[in-house]
Design a protein around this motif. Structure first.
Motif, PDB file in Angstrom:
ATOM      1  N   ARG A 168      34.316  25.037   7.453  1.00  0.00           N
ATOM      2  CA  ARG A 168      34.513  24.994   5.999  1.00  0.00           C
ATOM      3  C   ARG A 168      35.597  25.965   5.516  1.00  0.00           C
ATOM      4  NH1 ARG A 168      33.143  20.362   4.702  1.00  0.00           N
ATOM      5  NH2 ARG A 168      30.969  19.902   4.341  1.00  0.00           N
ATOM      6  N   HIS A 169      35.722  27.123   6.181  1.00  0.00           N
ATOM      7  CA  HIS A 169      36.641  28.152   5.691  1.00  0.00           C
ATOM      8  C   HIS A 169      37.867  28.360   6.573  1.00  0.00           C
ATOM      9  CE1 HIS A 169      33.765  29.182   2.590  1.00  0.00           C
ATOM     10  NE2 HIS A 169      32.820  29.079   3.515  1.00  0.00           N
ATOM     11  N   GLY A 170      37.890  27.750   7.765  1.00  0.00           N
ATOM     12  CA  GLY A 170      39.021  27.933   8.655  1.00  0.00           C
ATOM     13  C   GLY A 170      39.027  29.331   9.255  1.00  0.00           C
ATOM     14  N   LEU A 171      39.919  29.541  10.198  1.00  0.00           N
ATOM     15  CA  LEU A 171      40.069  30.856  10.830  1.00  0.00           C
ATOM     16  C   LEU A 171      41.418  30.864  11.526  1.00  0.00           C
ATOM     17  CD1 LEU A 171      38.745  33.593  11.506  1.00  0.00           C
ATOM     18  CD2 LEU A 171      37.966  32.553  13.640  1.00  0.00           C
ATOM     19  N   LEU A 192      29.426  16.799   8.485  1.00  0.00           N
ATOM     20  CA  LEU A 192      29.466  18.106   9.142  1.00  0.00           C
ATOM     21  C   LEU A 192      28.200  18.333   9.964  1.00  0.00           C
ATOM     22  CD1 LEU A 192      30.993  20.693   9.632  1.00  0.00           C
ATOM     23  CD2 LEU A 192      30.067  21.592   7.488  1.00  0.00           C
ATOM     24  N   ASP A 193      27.038  17.918   9.429  1.00  0.00           N
ATOM     25  CA  ASP A 193      25.799  18.014  10.208  1.00  0.00           C
ATOM     26  C   ASP A 193      25.920  17.210  11.498  1.00  0.00           C
ATOM     27  OD1 ASP A 193      24.665  19.617   8.270  1.00  0.00           O
ATOM     28  OD2 ASP A 193      23.591  17.964   7.301  1.00  0.00           O
ATOM     29  N   ASN A 194      26.461  16.001  11.394  1.00  0.00           N
ATOM     30  CA  ASN A 194      26.631  15.160  12.582  1.00  0.00           C
ATOM     31  C   ASN A 194      27.642  15.772  13.554  1.00  0.00           C
ATOM     32  OD1 ASN A 194      24.864  13.365  11.403  1.00  0.00           O
ATOM     33  ND2 ASN A 194      26.471  12.076  10.561  1.00  0.00           N
ATOM     34  N   GLN A 218      35.544  17.542   0.516  1.00  0.00           N
ATOM     35  CA  GLN A 218      36.286  16.330   0.205  1.00  0.00           C
ATOM     36  C   GLN A 218      36.844  15.675   1.477  1.00  0.00           C
ATOM     37  OE1 GLN A 218      36.987  19.332  -1.155  1.00  0.00           O
ATOM     38  NE2 GLN A 218      36.145  19.084  -3.218  1.00  0.00           N
ATOM     39  N   VAL A 219      36.995  16.451   2.540  1.00  0.00           N
ATOM     40  CA  VAL A 219      37.526  15.926   3.800  1.00  0.00           C
ATOM     41  C   VAL A 219      36.382  15.549   4.736  1.00  0.00           C
ATOM     42  CG1 VAL A 219      38.968  16.451   5.801  1.00  0.00           C
ATOM     43  CG2 VAL A 219      39.592  17.340   3.548  1.00  0.00           C
TER      44      VAL A 219
END
Length: 119
Positions: A78-81, A97-99, A90-91
């Motif tokens: 969600r926040h990147g790194l 994301l759970d899957n 939205q993406v």
């Protein structure tokens, strides 16, 4: 005679550059029989595999060897790194994301199963 020698040296060079694991899968087969894992595989192939092919290092580091819990995987997605972009709702939706996390855990398990010695 020189052509034969060069051809022989080229063949030896190409053989020496090969890997012993060529043709051998690096993982046990990933079980995608569960619908959530199968849908997570689709999300993974859409957004992740370009940089983390099979969860291994590619353009980005491997994550198969990192014991991250699900909430940290979710946070990083969600926040990147670093150079990894953030994937907002939205993406990748919360359900996707759970899957995706379910698939990543299955992928790690497949690697662990392959690495475990046969009994």
């Amino acid at each position: 005679m020189k052509t034969l020698l060069y051809t022989l040296l080229l063949c030896l060079f190409l053989i020496a550059c090969g890997t012993a694991k060529r043709g051998e899968p690096a993982y046990a087969p990933v079980n995608v029989s569960e619908p959530a894992v199968a849908q997570g595989q689709v999300v993974f192939n859409t957004y992740c595999t370009k940089c983390h092919p099979g969860g291994e290092a590619g353009l980005a580091p491997s994550f198969n060897d990192k014991p991250l819990p699900g909430f940290l995987i979710r946070f990083q997605i969600r926040h990147g790194l670093g150079v990894m972009p953030a994937f907002k709702e939205q993406v990748i939706s919360d359900d996707e994301l759970d899957n995706l996390i379910a698939y990543i855990k299955t992928l790690k398990k497949a690697k662990d199963d392959k690495a475990a010695p046969a009994s």
